[in-house]
Scaffold this active site. Sequence first.
Site, mmCIF file in Angstrom:
data_model
loop_
_atom_site.group_PDB
_atom_site.id
_atom_site.type_symbol
_atom_site.label_atom_id
_atom_site.label_comp_id
_atom_site.label_asym_id
_atom_site.label_seq_id
_atom_site.Cartn_x
_atom_site.Cartn_y
_atom_site.Cartn_z
ATOM 1 N N TRP A 88 11.118 6.412 7.525
ATOM 2 C CA TRP A 88 11.822 5.470 6.633
ATOM 3 C C TRP A 88 13.168 5.031 7.205
ATOM 4 O O TRP A 88 14.121 4.771 6.472
ATOM 5 C CB TRP A 88 11.981 6.073 5.223
ATOM 6 C CG TRP A 88 10.643 6.428 4.644
ATOM 7 C CD1 TRP A 88 9.999 7.612 4.736
ATOM 8 C CD2 TRP A 88 9.758 5.537 3.933
ATOM 9 N NE1 TRP A 88 8.761 7.539 4.128
ATOM 10 C CE2 TRP A 88 8.588 6.281 3.619
ATOM 11 C CE3 TRP A 88 9.837 4.198 3.530
ATOM 12 C CZ2 TRP A 88 7.517 5.729 2.925
ATOM 13 C CZ3 TRP A 88 8.770 3.654 2.837
ATOM 14 C CH2 TRP A 88 7.628 4.418 2.541
ATOM 15 N N LYS A 124 6.625 -0.032 3.914
ATOM 16 C CA LYS A 124 7.398 -0.938 3.081
ATOM 17 C C LYS A 124 8.177 -1.898 3.972
ATOM 18 O O LYS A 124 8.387 -1.621 5.158
ATOM 19 C CB LYS A 124 8.382 -0.142 2.208
ATOM 20 C CG LYS A 124 8.304 -0.462 0.729
ATOM 21 C CD LYS A 124 9.212 0.440 -0.082
ATOM 22 C CE LYS A 124 8.948 0.217 -1.558
ATOM 23 N NZ LYS A 124 9.782 1.082 -2.393
ATOM 24 N N ASP A 341 -9.966 -16.943 -13.680
ATOM 25 C CA ASP A 341 -9.372 -16.650 -14.981
ATOM 26 C C ASP A 341 -8.268 -17.645 -15.315
ATOM 27 O O ASP A 341 -7.579 -18.146 -14.432
ATOM 28 C CB ASP A 341 -8.787 -15.230 -14.967
ATOM 29 C CG ASP A 341 -8.141 -14.876 -16.293
ATOM 30 O OD1 ASP A 341 -8.891 -14.746 -17.274
ATOM 31 O OD2 ASP A 341 -6.906 -14.766 -16.345
ATOM 32 N N GLU A 396 -12.966 -20.418 -16.410
ATOM 33 C CA GLU A 396 -12.695 -20.014 -17.787
ATOM 34 C C GLU A 396 -11.766 -21.075 -18.387
ATOM 35 O O GLU A 396 -10.557 -21.043 -18.187
ATOM 36 C CB GLU A 396 -12.019 -18.635 -17.829
ATOM 37 C CG GLU A 396 -11.859 -18.133 -19.250
ATOM 38 C CD GLU A 396 -10.636 -17.250 -19.478
ATOM 39 O OE1 GLU A 396 -10.681 -16.435 -20.398
ATOM 40 O OE2 GLU A 396 -9.636 -17.392 -18.749
#
Length: 681
Positions: A88, A124, A341, A396
């Site tokens: 890190w 990250k 959706d 939809e």
Amino acid sequence: MAATSGFDPQSVLKLDGYLEPFVPAIAHRHERFQKWKDTIDQYEGGYDKFTRGFEKMGFNVKVSGEVVYREWAPSATEAHLIGDFNQWNRLSHPLKKNDFGVWEITLPPKAPGVCAIPHDSKVKLSMITPAGARIERIPAWIKRVTQDLAFSPAYEGRFWNPSTSETYQFKNSRPPQPRAIRIYEAHVGISTAEHRVGTYKEFTKDTLPRIHALGYNTIQLMAILEHPYYASFGYQVTSFFAASSRYGTPEELKELVDTAHGMGITVLLDVVHSHACKNVLDGINAFDGTDHQYFHEGSKGRHELWDSRLFNYGSHEVLRFLLSNLRFYMEEYQFDGFRFDGVTSMMYVHHGIGTGFSGGYPEYFGSGVDEEAIVYLMLANDAMHALYPSVTTIAEDVSGMPLLCVPVSQGGIGFDYRLSMAIPDMWIKLLKHKTDDEWDMGNIVHTLTDRRHGEKSVAYAESHDQALVGDKTLAFWLMDKEMYTHMSDLTPMTPIIARGLALHKMIRLLVHSLGGEGYLNFEGNEFGHPEWLDFPREGNNNSFQHARRQWNIVDDQLLRYRYLNNFDAAINHLEEEHKWLSAPQAFVSLKHGGDKMITFERSGLLFVFNFHPTKSFTDYRVGVDEAGEYRIILTSDEKKFGGFENVSCGGKFITTPMEWNGRKNWLQVYIPSRTCLVLGK
């Protein structure tokens, strides 16, 4: 540069003459689409290269073991890759930024073929904003994220790079595009009877064989794109390229899809490109520290009801991200298509909030329309159909937008099917607010047949929406608390149970045969799953009681649920044999309010429904166009379907050559109360 090709307005007007005043608006929409397509052709090498963004962005591993990582973060002034691999360290692995705001780093292999970043280790991106603040984000194109709720609800990014031996190898090719889709809408997590989250492995082993036996040829998988809040049903996505880890690994999802393909089943992904979760720590909101990277800034970029972020579909890089997201699931996981959706929310600037659609055409082409979003849907459909001719896409949409399911080349938005969302609403209203003798046969038929000419619809009696907490499944509306006490063959068949079983079967056959060109069932509803659906959350003490499927009740040979299950399978197998979903729309010869009768013909079959609560009819005259000898090939009254055997299969009927209800011939049938028949030659 690619030549701009318009569309022929006549192709639109042939479908619907009422669109004539709106041809300029349709042409304008198509021009904007064409402009984007030309840009993609000129600067990106066409759809094929543009939709392969995942091969450039995010983490990509070369055969040598070299890792190249790229991320679009235009507003960041510094960027460093951090993770377990470098303890890190926020300074050891800086990225370089190009003129387009894309950061890049190449990590040489530790040894030939050995990555510098270990498989499944945490990673990250650490960045500095123009204001000097340090922000840390999960890579936007990450393929796996995991959550440890004991530690934090926030997800952690993982470098997914299994060895060749651990990478799933597909064994089966895709099935051909179904002639007509019979969809089993499923959620992996609830597919266990136990009080926990189900897994990909269990779904493959236990649920796929059930779906296959029921005769469904398509599965629509919900809640696959990663979402931190389980109770969101998968509709608050944080990591778009990461298949949810709460059910297992990416390789196990590949095995699920591949196994379904081996059964001849098409697999669709429920994709959420209408909005994104507002999470910053583990989402793509404020990714580079700004409000406007992937989304519109300010109120335009926020959905007030869903409390989520709205994409900027006019951004080149956002289009790359979303179109590549579709391609990724087609390539990496071998999905066969998508159910999009929230299409209504996308297509209108008001997102459908507080808006009732009357069907007036100015609603579809006026200032309330979000043309950028519609153009994105056109690009998505056009690209996927160009790259994968057998792809299936479903919208939809509750608004009834014209041309939604017409090819883009003909001025449409390009979907294959739309969901007939008015149909389940109608059944819930009838069961909630009307007594059986108040049911209006004309209105039922109108709702089931009211669909746009030349556009295909998926009909359904209920989906996951109707099962959610606050509502109930159709079976529970029909039978309620008696399901707890009288669903055993060892207990008396009470009037409530008899009515519930009969109407459950009739409603599903009527919707299947009259309502569309496709059919959908939500997992468990085929056998009348009781109660409702409610995911573990604070409000229910994190209970799984209603976030599972009680397969044990349909497997119990003493319980009446198996009758509904048997009938559902019989409908699907009969459709496969007689192909009514791909036949022209039915001819309805009778909708009798007093007798509560509906009769119609489709695909050479004669369908007869008696919804009357008390009246049975002997020698009921039914019109039919084609003369000859008919026999009963399906009836809801058979014992194996929980019926009373007043009518059985095989009974023969000869037509009389005399006009009746607008048909050239008639025949007479015995049709008991709350029973349906299918007659064929």
